[in-house]
Motif scaffolding. Structure first.
Motif, PDB file in Angstrom:
ATOM      1  N   ILE A  93       0.902  -1.437  -0.027  1.00 13.26           N
ATOM      2  CA  ILE A  93       0.176  -0.066  -0.027  1.00 13.26           C
ATOM      3  C   ILE A  93       0.681   1.295   0.151  1.00 13.26           C
ATOM      4  O   ILE A  93       0.439   2.321  -0.495  1.00 13.26           O
ATOM      5  CB  ILE A  93      -0.990  -0.109   1.208  1.00 13.26           C
ATOM      6  N   VAL A  94       1.975   1.316   0.593  1.00 12.40           N
ATOM      7  CA  VAL A  94       2.964   2.320   0.693  1.00 12.40           C
ATOM      8  C   VAL A  94       3.194   2.590  -0.789  1.00 12.40           C
ATOM      9  O   VAL A  94       3.399   3.615  -1.291  1.00 12.40           O
ATOM     10  CB  VAL A  94       3.896   2.137   1.783  1.00 12.40           C
ATOM     11  N   ALA A  95       3.680   1.653  -1.586  1.00 10.56           N
ATOM     12  CA  ALA A  95       4.331   1.824  -3.020  1.00 10.56           C
ATOM     13  C   ALA A  95       3.030   2.363  -3.647  1.00 10.56           C
ATOM     14  O   ALA A  95       3.317   3.419  -4.499  1.00 10.56           O
ATOM     15  CB  ALA A  95       4.579   0.518  -3.609  1.00 10.56           C
ATOM     16  N   LEU A  96       1.793   1.904  -3.518  1.00  6.99           N
ATOM     17  CA  LEU A  96       0.490   2.471  -4.264  1.00  6.99           C
ATOM     18  C   LEU A  96       0.501   4.105  -3.877  1.00  6.99           C
ATOM     19  O   LEU A  96       0.242   4.971  -4.675  1.00  6.99           O
ATOM     20  CB  LEU A  96      -0.339   1.774  -4.068  1.00  6.99           C
ATOM     21  N   VAL A  97       0.499   4.403  -2.704  1.00  4.95           N
ATOM     22  CA  VAL A  97       0.182   5.775  -2.382  1.00  4.95           C
ATOM     23  C   VAL A  97       1.377   6.646  -2.840  1.00  4.95           C
ATOM     24  O   VAL A  97       1.219   7.945  -3.004  1.00  4.95           O
ATOM     25  CB  VAL A  97       0.093   5.888  -0.567  1.00  4.95           C
ATOM     26  N   MET A  98       2.537   6.191  -2.443  1.00  6.29           N
ATOM     27  CA  MET A  98       3.664   6.922  -3.075  1.00  6.29           C
ATOM     28  C   MET A  98       3.848   7.184  -4.456  1.00  6.29           C
ATOM     29  O   MET A  98       3.681   8.380  -5.022  1.00  6.29           O
ATOM     30  CB  MET A  98       5.139   6.250  -2.676  1.00  6.29           C
TER      31      MET A  98
END
Length: 117
Positions: A93-98
């Motif tokens: 989810i961090v990769a997607l939000v970033m």
């Protein structure tokens, strides 16, 4: 410029839904690493985004050269963010939000001043 940014952001909401859905299918469902899941999901979503933005946001002709430029510049960002997330072992989810945050600003600037100028 505000109107075109708001249109770009609206297309971005749909693009993000497409991207995130494909990412989770590829990463959680198929087991691909985040870097490849992110760039593959991007490839699916960017096709929609390119044509929607060419026609609706920028009222410009779509062409193979413009598509390659759009795909290449944002694809590099997508792969880089996914690769960084893999390297740092960050949750997906961090990769997607970033990527979503970075690509909104850089994608608009690239589209307005380079791809659809």
């Amino acid at each position: 410029m505000l109107t075109s940014f708001l249109k770009y952001a609206s297309v971005g909401v749909l693009n993000t839904a497409i991207h995130w859905t494909a990412f989770f299918i590829l990463h959680a469902g198929v087991g691909m690493p985040q870097s490849w899941s992110n760039v593959s999901a991007f490839a699916i979503a960017v096709t929609f985004s390119f044509f929607a933005n060419a026609r609706w946001t920028f009222h410009a002709e779509s062409s193979p050269a413009r598509f390659v430029l759009y795909f290449g510049s944002l694809g590099l960002i997508a792969y880089s963010v996914g690769g960084l997330a893999d390297y740092l072992a960050l949750p997906a989810i961090v990769a997607l939000v970033m990527f979503s945050a970075i690509s909104l600003i850089t994608g608009y600037a690239c589209s307005r001043f380079l791809v659809f100028r």
